[in-house]
Design a protein around this motif. Structure first.
Motif, PDB file in Angstrom:
ATOM      1  N   GLU A   1       0.812  -1.214   0.000  1.00  0.00           N
ATOM      2  CA  GLU A   1       0.000   0.000   0.000  1.00  0.00           C
ATOM      3  C   GLU A   1       0.849   1.270   0.000  1.00  0.00           C
ATOM      4  O   GLU A   1       0.565   2.223  -0.733  1.00  0.00           O
ATOM      5  N   THR A   2       1.878   1.292   0.817  1.00  0.00           N
ATOM      6  CA  THR A   2       2.712   2.497   0.874  1.00  0.00           C
ATOM      7  C   THR A   2       3.420   2.736  -0.467  1.00  0.00           C
ATOM      8  O   THR A   2       3.588   3.873  -0.899  1.00  0.00           O
ATOM      9  N   THR A   3       3.814   1.657  -1.111  1.00  0.00           N
ATOM     10  CA  THR A   3       4.443   1.776  -2.432  1.00  0.00           C
ATOM     11  C   THR A   3       3.451   2.312  -3.442  1.00  0.00           C
ATOM     12  O   THR A   3       3.775   3.201  -4.253  1.00  0.00           O
ATOM     13  N   LEU A   4       2.235   1.788  -3.410  1.00  0.00           N
ATOM     14  CA  LEU A   4       1.192   2.237  -4.340  1.00  0.00           C
ATOM     15  C   LEU A   4       0.886   3.718  -4.145  1.00  0.00           C
ATOM     16  O   LEU A   4       0.734   4.469  -5.124  1.00  0.00           O
ATOM     17  N   LYS A   5       0.828   4.159  -2.909  1.00  0.00           N
ATOM     18  CA  LYS A   5       0.564   5.572  -2.629  1.00  0.00           C
ATOM     19  C   LYS A   5       1.665   6.455  -3.220  1.00  0.00           C
ATOM     20  O   LYS A   5       1.384   7.516  -3.797  1.00  0.00           O
ATOM     21  N   THR A   6       2.892   6.012  -3.084  1.00  0.00           N
ATOM     22  CA  THR A   6       4.014   6.769  -3.647  1.00  0.00           C
ATOM     23  C   THR A   6       3.941   6.814  -5.162  1.00  0.00           C
ATOM     24  O   THR A   6       4.157   7.865  -5.787  1.00  0.00           O
ATOM     25  N   LEU A   7       3.611   5.688  -5.766  1.00  0.00           N
ATOM     26  CA  LEU A   7       3.495   5.620  -7.229  1.00  0.00           C
ATOM     27  C   LEU A   7       2.390   6.546  -7.734  1.00  0.00           C
ATOM     28  O   LEU A   7       2.541   7.226  -8.752  1.00  0.00           O
ATOM     29  N   LEU A   8       1.275   6.568  -7.022  1.00  0.00           N
ATOM     30  CA  LEU A   8       0.151   7.418  -7.422  1.00  0.00           C
ATOM     31  C   LEU A   8       0.529   8.899  -7.392  1.00  0.00           C
ATOM     32  O   LEU A   8       0.151   9.663  -8.280  1.00  0.00           O
ATOM     33  N   LYS A   9       1.279   9.284  -6.393  1.00  0.00           N
ATOM     34  CA  LYS A   9       1.670  10.694  -6.248  1.00  0.00           C
ATOM     35  C   LYS A   9       2.648  11.141  -7.333  1.00  0.00           C
ATOM     36  O   LYS A   9       2.819  12.342  -7.566  1.00  0.00           O
ATOM     37  N   ASN A  10       3.261  10.166  -8.006  1.00  0.00           N
ATOM     38  CA  ASN A  10       4.234  10.501  -9.048  1.00  0.00           C
ATOM     39  C   ASN A  10       3.701  10.240 -10.464  1.00  0.00           C
ATOM     40  O   ASN A  10       4.395  10.502 -11.441  1.00  0.00           O
ATOM     41  N   ALA A  11       2.472   9.740 -10.552  1.00  0.00           N
ATOM     42  CA  ALA A  11       1.935   9.327 -11.845  1.00  0.00           C
ATOM     43  C   ALA A  11       1.226  10.476 -12.563  1.00  0.00           C
ATOM     44  O   ALA A  11       0.309  11.090 -12.013  1.00  0.00           O
ATOM     45  N   ASP A  12       1.662  10.732 -13.792  1.00  0.00           N
ATOM     46  CA  ASP A  12       0.978  11.715 -14.631  1.00  0.00           C
ATOM     47  C   ASP A  12      -0.297  11.130 -15.228  1.00  0.00           C
ATOM     48  O   ASP A  12      -1.265  11.848 -15.491  1.00  0.00           O
ATOM     49  N   VAL A  13      -0.269   9.828 -15.461  1.00  0.00           N
ATOM     50  CA  VAL A  13      -1.417   9.113 -16.019  1.00  0.00           C
ATOM     51  C   VAL A  13      -1.673   7.882 -15.160  1.00  0.00           C
ATOM     52  O   VAL A  13      -0.756   7.100 -14.904  1.00  0.00           O
ATOM     53  N   VAL A  14      -2.905   7.723 -14.702  1.00  0.00           N
ATOM     54  CA  VAL A  14      -3.294   6.560 -13.898  1.00  0.00           C
ATOM     55  C   VAL A  14      -4.420   5.828 -14.612  1.00  0.00           C
ATOM     56  O   VAL A  14      -5.441   6.424 -14.962  1.00  0.00           O
ATOM     57  N   VAL A  15      -4.221   4.541 -14.856  1.00  0.00           N
ATOM     58  CA  VAL A  15      -5.269   3.702 -15.443  1.00  0.00           C
ATOM     59  C   VAL A  15      -5.516   2.563 -14.472  1.00  0.00           C
ATOM     60  O   VAL A  15      -4.617   1.768 -14.187  1.00  0.00           O
ATOM     61  N   VAL A  16      -6.731   2.478 -13.942  1.00  0.00           N
ATOM     62  CA  VAL A  16      -7.005   1.516 -12.873  1.00  0.00           C
ATOM     63  C   VAL A  16      -8.202   0.631 -13.213  1.00  0.00           C
ATOM     64  O   VAL A  16      -9.226   1.104 -13.685  1.00  0.00           O
ATOM     65  N   GLY A  17      -8.032  -0.670 -12.964  1.00  0.00           N
ATOM     66  CA  GLY A  17      -9.112  -1.616 -13.154  1.00  0.00           C
ATOM     67  C   GLY A  17      -8.949  -2.791 -12.215  1.00  0.00           C
ATOM     68  O   GLY A  17      -8.441  -3.842 -12.593  1.00  0.00           O
ATOM     69  N   VAL A  18      -9.355  -2.608 -10.963  1.00  0.00           N
ATOM     70  CA  VAL A  18      -9.190  -3.663  -9.960  1.00  0.00           C
ATOM     71  C   VAL A  18     -10.519  -4.183  -9.423  1.00  0.00           C
ATOM     72  O   VAL A  18     -10.566  -5.174  -8.715  1.00  0.00           O
ATOM     73  N   GLY A  19     -11.617  -3.512  -9.748  1.00  0.00           N
ATOM     74  CA  GLY A  19     -12.923  -3.971  -9.300  1.00  0.00           C
ATOM     75  C   GLY A  19     -13.215  -3.707  -7.842  1.00  0.00           C
ATOM     76  O   GLY A  19     -13.964  -4.453  -7.203  1.00  0.00           O
ATOM     77  N   ILE A  20     -12.645  -2.632  -7.299  1.00  0.00           N
ATOM     78  CA  ILE A  20     -12.895  -2.248  -5.906  1.00  0.00           C
ATOM     79  C   ILE A  20     -13.472  -0.834  -5.905  1.00  0.00           C
ATOM     80  O   ILE A  20     -12.789   0.116  -6.307  1.00  0.00           O
ATOM     81  N   PRO A  21     -14.718  -0.665  -5.466  1.00  0.00           N
ATOM     82  CA  PRO A  21     -15.345   0.654  -5.502  1.00  0.00           C
ATOM     83  C   PRO A  21     -14.547   1.705  -4.741  1.00  0.00           C
ATOM     84  O   PRO A  21     -14.090   1.453  -3.611  1.00  0.00           O
ATOM     85  N   ASN A  22     -14.344   2.854  -5.372  1.00  0.00           N
ATOM     86  CA  ASN A  22     -13.677   4.007  -4.741  1.00  0.00           C
ATOM     87  C   ASN A  22     -12.317   3.636  -4.146  1.00  0.00           C
ATOM     88  O   ASN A  22     -11.931   4.154  -3.091  1.00  0.00           O
ATOM     89  N   PHE A  23     -11.603   2.763  -4.828  1.00  0.00           N
ATOM     90  CA  PHE A  23     -10.292   2.293  -4.375  1.00  0.00           C
ATOM     91  C   PHE A  23      -9.285   3.431  -4.282  1.00  0.00           C
ATOM     92  O   PHE A  23      -8.437   3.465  -3.395  1.00  0.00           O
ATOM     93  N   ILE A  24      -9.409   4.392  -5.193  1.00  0.00           N
ATOM     94  CA  ILE A  24      -8.495   5.533  -5.215  1.00  0.00           C
ATOM     95  C   ILE A  24      -9.270   6.806  -4.881  1.00  0.00           C
ATOM     96  O   ILE A  24     -10.327   7.071  -5.458  1.00  0.00           O
ATOM     97  N   GLN A  25      -8.732   7.603  -3.978  1.00  0.00           N
ATOM     98  CA  GLN A  25      -9.327   8.866  -3.573  1.00  0.00           C
ATOM     99  C   GLN A  25      -8.562  10.023  -4.217  1.00  0.00           C
ATOM    100  O   GLN A  25      -7.399   9.888  -4.611  1.00  0.00           O
ATOM    101  N   GLY A  26      -9.214  11.168  -4.279  1.00  0.00           N
ATOM    102  CA  GLY A  26      -8.572  12.335  -4.859  1.00  0.00           C
ATOM    103  C   GLY A  26      -7.263  12.701  -4.189  1.00  0.00           C
ATOM    104  O   GLY A  26      -6.303  13.106  -4.851  1.00  0.00           O
ATOM    105  N   GLN A  27      -7.193  12.504  -2.876  1.00  0.00           N
ATOM    106  CA  GLN A  27      -5.979  12.852  -2.131  1.00  0.00           C
ATOM    107  C   GLN A  27      -4.798  11.957  -2.482  1.00  0.00           C
ATOM    108  O   GLN A  27      -3.645  12.279  -2.200  1.00  0.00           O
ATOM    109  N   ASP A  28      -5.080  10.805  -3.113  1.00  0.00           N
ATOM    110  CA  ASP A  28      -4.010   9.881  -3.498  1.00  0.00           C
ATOM    111  C   ASP A  28      -3.297  10.326  -4.774  1.00  0.00           C
ATOM    112  O   ASP A  28      -2.193   9.855  -5.066  1.00  0.00           O
TER     113      ASP A  28
END
Length: 281
Positions: A192-219
């Motif tokens: 999780e901590t790695t994913l949070k770091t990756l999200l903060k550095n990503a210019d483009v995020v493409v997500v498909g994991v099937g978990i409602p609201n898995f990513i928040q705006g603050q991420d």
């Protein structure tokens, strides 16, 4: 200001062009679809595809696969469809019954009939960035069409794909790599901590994991482009893997659910089907 990517409008334009291309064919364009009739999601998707195909002049051959089917029996069926000149393209609607090894079924589909680009041969061509013509899985290809339509730059950008399925994540990774983005592939076992770091550095995020609201705006990184491939149902309403409300104002571009990637997937699949008809003729 967050701009919403209108997949429905772009899919409508693609469908209009596909209909014209189908009308020019000398013989009927037919898509064979193998699916598990006991899976409600598959029933829904197959019905949507069949209805849209009919509007475009594409015939569909929906083939239910029983729960007691084996890998061998399904492969035999696929081989029969490969040899049937009346069948233009073949789609294996995942998931099939538990006893069926899907990857073997995907790869049993002849490359010249692989409407969803899931076989080992065409995916190898994708990862090799081959110059020859080949099909690409409809969902990631639809995502690329969306990005291109809105002139969203990818060259040199940090892209994060969350989900590593053969239907979405792996081909999405390859397409973004071929577009000269610097791509990271995350999945359910990413810390999780790695994913949070990756999200903060990503210019483009493409997500498909099937978990409602898995990513928040603050991420998210400010100004990121967010492509939500998720389709979940919460309290009777369709929702994605990204919390749409909190992401607005943070993301520069975002796809809604519904109305974003979903329509693009079906439009791209049918576009792939008529492309196979043109190539094979």
């Amino acid at each position: 200001m967050t701009e919403i990517l209108d997949g429905k409008a772009i899919a409508k334009a693609i469908n209009a062009e596909t209909k014209l291309r189908v009308a020019k064919q000398d013989r009927p364009v037919t898509l064979a679809v193998l699916y598990d009739p006991s899976n409600d999601g598959s029933q829904l998707y197959v019905g949507m595809k069949s209805r849209q195909a009919a509007k475009l002049g594409i015939k569909t051959l929906d083939i239910p696969i029983s729960s007691d089917a084996t890998t061998a029996t399904v492969i035999k069926l696929v081989e029969e469809l490969n040899d049937d000149d009346s069948v233009t393209g073949i789609l294996v609607q995942s998931p099939l019954a538990k006893g069926v090894k899907e990857r073997q079924i995907f790869s049993a589909v002849a490359p010249h009939k692989d409407a969803d680009g899931l076989g080992a041969t065409v995916q190898g061509m994708l990862f090799g960035d081959a110059l020859e013509d080949y099909t690409v899985a409809a969902t990631p290809q639809g995502v690329m069409t969306l990005l291109k339509h809105y002139n969203i730059p990818l060259k040199g950008k940090n892209a994060l794909v969350i989900g590593r399925s053969q239907l979405f994540g792996r081909p999405m990774f390859a397409l973004l790599t071929n577009a000269d983005a610097t791509v990271t592939l995350a999945h359910r076992y990413t810390v999780e901590t790695t994913l949070k770091t990756l999200l903060k550095n990503a210019d483009v995020v493409v997500v498909g994991v099937g978990i409602p609201n898995f990513i928040q705006g603050q991420d998210l990184k400010n100004g990121a482009t967010v492509i939500d491939v998720g389709m979940n149902v919460v309290d009777g309403k369709a929702t994605g893997d990204v919390d749409f409300e909190s992401a607005q104002g943070v993301a520069s571009y975002i796809t809604p659910v519904p109305g974003g990637v979903g329509p693009m997937t079906i439009a791209t699949l049918l576009e792939n089907t008529v492309t196979l008809a043109e190539q094979n003729n």
